[in-house]
Design a protein around this motif. Structure first.
Motif, PDB file in Angstrom:
ATOM      1  N   LEU A  54       0.718  -1.195  -0.117  1.00 20.74           N
ATOM      2  CA  LEU A  54       0.014  -0.024   0.017  1.00 20.74           C
ATOM      3  C   LEU A  54       0.664   1.205  -0.053  1.00 20.74           C
ATOM      4  O   LEU A  54       1.741   1.343   0.908  1.00 20.74           O
ATOM      5  N   GLY A  55       0.679   2.241  -0.914  1.00 19.51           N
ATOM      6  CA  GLY A  55       1.356   3.435  -1.193  1.00 19.51           C
ATOM      7  C   GLY A  55       0.359   4.477  -0.547  1.00 19.51           C
ATOM      8  O   GLY A  55      -0.758   4.665  -0.984  1.00 19.51           O
ATOM      9  N   ILE A  56       0.765   5.276   0.477  1.00 16.26           N
ATOM     10  CA  ILE A  56      -0.046   6.424   0.820  1.00 16.26           C
ATOM     11  C   ILE A  56       0.998   7.656   0.678  1.00 16.26           C
ATOM     12  O   ILE A  56       1.958   7.781   1.575  1.00 16.26           O
ATOM     13  N   GLY A  57       0.789   8.370  -0.284  1.00 13.13           N
ATOM     14  CA  GLY A  57       1.836   9.617  -0.444  1.00 13.13           C
ATOM     15  C   GLY A  57       3.364   8.887  -0.722  1.00 13.13           C
ATOM     16  O   GLY A  57       3.307   8.202  -1.576  1.00 13.13           O
ATOM     17  N   GLU A  58       4.211   9.360   0.131  1.00 16.36           N
ATOM     18  CA  GLU A  58       5.473   8.857  -0.191  1.00 16.36           C
ATOM     19  C   GLU A  58       5.931   7.671   0.537  1.00 16.36           C
ATOM     20  O   GLU A  58       6.953   7.046   0.452  1.00 16.36           O
ATOM     21  N   ARG A  60       4.996   3.823   2.204  1.00 18.05           N
ATOM     22  CA  ARG A  60       4.597   2.348   1.803  1.00 18.05           C
ATOM     23  C   ARG A  60       4.304   1.649   3.272  1.00 18.05           C
ATOM     24  O   ARG A  60       5.021   1.844   4.042  1.00 18.05           O
ATOM     25  N   TYR A  61       3.344   0.639   3.218  1.00 14.65           N
ATOM     26  CA  TYR A  61       2.968  -0.093   4.217  1.00 14.65           C
ATOM     27  C   TYR A  61       2.539  -1.604   3.818  1.00 14.65           C
ATOM     28  O   TYR A  61       2.200  -1.784   2.608  1.00 14.65           O
ATOM     29  N   LEU A  62       2.776  -2.525   4.587  1.00  8.38           N
ATOM     30  CA  LEU A  62       2.102  -3.711   4.587  1.00  8.38           C
ATOM     31  C   LEU A  62       1.007  -3.928   5.861  1.00  8.38           C
ATOM     32  O   LEU A  62       1.586  -3.685   6.972  1.00  8.38           O
ATOM     33  N   PRO A 138      -5.921  -3.507  16.656  1.00  2.49           N
ATOM     34  CA  PRO A 138      -5.265  -4.546  17.314  1.00  2.49           C
ATOM     35  C   PRO A 138      -5.116  -5.920  16.521  1.00  2.49           C
ATOM     36  O   PRO A 138      -4.190  -6.690  16.714  1.00  2.49           O
ATOM     37  N   GLY A 139      -6.251  -6.120  15.750  1.00  4.66           N
ATOM     38  CA  GLY A 139      -6.482  -7.579  14.944  1.00  4.66           C
ATOM     39  C   GLY A 139      -5.619  -7.402  13.620  1.00  4.66           C
ATOM     40  O   GLY A 139      -5.647  -8.305  12.880  1.00  4.66           O
ATOM     41  N   HIS A 140      -4.972  -6.190  13.274  1.00  3.17           N
ATOM     42  CA  HIS A 140      -4.408  -6.251  12.010  1.00  3.17           C
ATOM     43  C   HIS A 140      -3.130  -5.441  12.072  1.00  3.17           C
ATOM     44  O   HIS A 140      -2.805  -4.166  11.895  1.00  3.17           O
ATOM     45  N   PRO A 141      -1.936  -6.295  12.267  1.00  2.00           N
ATOM     46  CA  PRO A 141      -0.639  -5.463  12.275  1.00  2.00           C
ATOM     47  C   PRO A 141      -0.400  -4.830  10.984  1.00  2.00           C
ATOM     48  O   PRO A 141      -0.807  -5.209   9.903  1.00  2.00           O
ATOM     49  N   VAL A 142       0.350  -3.745  11.069  1.00  2.00           N
ATOM     50  CA  VAL A 142       0.820  -2.742  10.078  1.00  2.00           C
ATOM     51  C   VAL A 142       2.098  -2.341  10.200  1.00  2.00           C
ATOM     52  O   VAL A 142       2.520  -2.079  11.369  1.00  2.00           O
ATOM     53  N   PHE A 143       2.726  -2.673   8.985  1.00  2.00           N
ATOM     54  CA  PHE A 143       4.221  -2.038   9.029  1.00  2.00           C
ATOM     55  C   PHE A 143       4.473  -0.976   8.000  1.00  2.00           C
ATOM     56  O   PHE A 143       4.031  -1.221   6.931  1.00  2.00           O
ATOM     57  N   ARG A 144       5.306  -0.135   8.580  1.00  2.00           N
ATOM     58  CA  ARG A 144       5.700   1.075   7.600  1.00  2.00           C
ATOM     59  C   ARG A 144       7.134   0.467   6.921  1.00  2.00           C
ATOM     60  O   ARG A 144       8.024  -0.124   7.703  1.00  2.00           O
ATOM     61  N   ILE A 145       7.178   0.638   5.631  1.00  2.00           N
ATOM     62  CA  ILE A 145       8.357  -0.063   4.936  1.00  2.00           C
ATOM     63  C   ILE A 145       9.290   1.316   4.432  1.00  2.00           C
ATOM     64  O   ILE A 145       8.997   2.121   3.956  1.00  2.00           O
ATOM     65  N   ASP A 146      10.385   1.203   4.996  1.00  2.00           N
ATOM     66  CA  ASP A 146      11.655   2.169   4.803  1.00  2.00           C
ATOM     67  C   ASP A 146      12.727   1.239   3.976  1.00  2.00           C
ATOM     68  O   ASP A 146      13.196   0.233   4.548  1.00  2.00           O
ATOM     69  N   LEU A 147      13.153   1.868   2.754  1.00  2.00           N
ATOM     70  CA  LEU A 147      14.139   1.204   2.156  1.00  2.00           C
ATOM     71  C   LEU A 147      15.135   1.084   2.792  1.00  2.00           C
ATOM     72  O   LEU A 147      15.732   1.994   3.471  1.00  2.00           O
ATOM     73  N   ALA A 148      16.076   0.111   2.780  1.00  2.00           N
ATOM     74  CA  ALA A 148      17.173  -0.479   3.474  1.00  2.00           C
ATOM     75  C   ALA A 148      18.373   0.437   3.335  1.00  2.00           C
ATOM     76  O   ALA A 148      19.269   0.669   4.148  1.00  2.00           O
ATOM     77  N   ASP A 149      18.350   0.991   2.126  1.00  2.00           N
ATOM     78  CA  ASP A 149      19.811   1.739   1.737  1.00  2.00           C
ATOM     79  C   ASP A 149      19.353   3.448   2.014  1.00  2.00           C
ATOM     80  O   ASP A 149      20.275   4.189   1.935  1.00  2.00           O
TER      81      ASP A 149
END
Length: 158
Positions: A54-58, A60-62, A138-149
């Motif tokens: 999922l992209g929101i603005g700049e 991304r999320y899982l 609480p029933g839906h884990p959400v992760f912000r994705i940050d590029l590793a580099d």
């Protein structure tokens, strides 16, 4: 508190997920799909599963519509993984966000994929109030994705 998990049925596990993963690995993102690759928390061996990016603005999320899945547990343990689309492999760091920060992300996720995952959200939808989404959070884990580099994430809406 008991952890929420909705186990996928035979069709999803055996046909749908395999088909989406195959298409995604071939370079055809299905509604924004990627293959998540993360080391198993016990074996250390790479584990792969199709996910909706999922992209929101700049940013991304899982989001895990099924709750405390194996990929969620593995990603928490590893703190990082890779997203695969065709030959493109992006390393990332994952930051789990708190329940109070989830309503906007869950709303956007349901707007984009409610047709596919709405059944796992127990009565909430993209038109639910923030309070209703916060209750479901609480029933839906959400992760912000940050590029590793450390590069800015300019692929959020692609």
């Amino acid at each position: 508190m008991e952890q929420r998990y909705v186990e996928p049925g035979w069709f999803t596990r055996t046909v749908f997920n395999r088909l989406v993963a195959l298409l995604t690995k071939a370079g055809f993102g299905v509604f924004g799909s990627r293959v998540l690759r993360v080391p198993g928390r016990r074996s250390g061996e790479p584990r792969e599963t199709p996910v909706n990016l999922l992209g929101i603005g700049e940013q991304r999320y899982l989001v895990s519509p099924r709750g405390e899945t194996q990929w969620v547990r593995n990603l928490r343990a590893a703190g990082a993984g890779e997203l695969v689309l065709g030959r493109a492999v992006e390393g990332f760091r994952a930051v789990e966000i708190g329940d109070d920060d989830k309503p906007a992300v869950l709303r956007a996720y349901l707007q984009r994929w409610g047709f596919e995952v709405g059944a796992f959200f127990a009565g909430v939808s993209a038109t639910s109030t923030d309070a209703q989404l916060r209750h479901a959070a609480p029933g839906h884990p959400v992760f912000r994705i940050d590029l590793a580099d450390g590069r800015p994430d300019d692929t959020a809406n692609h």
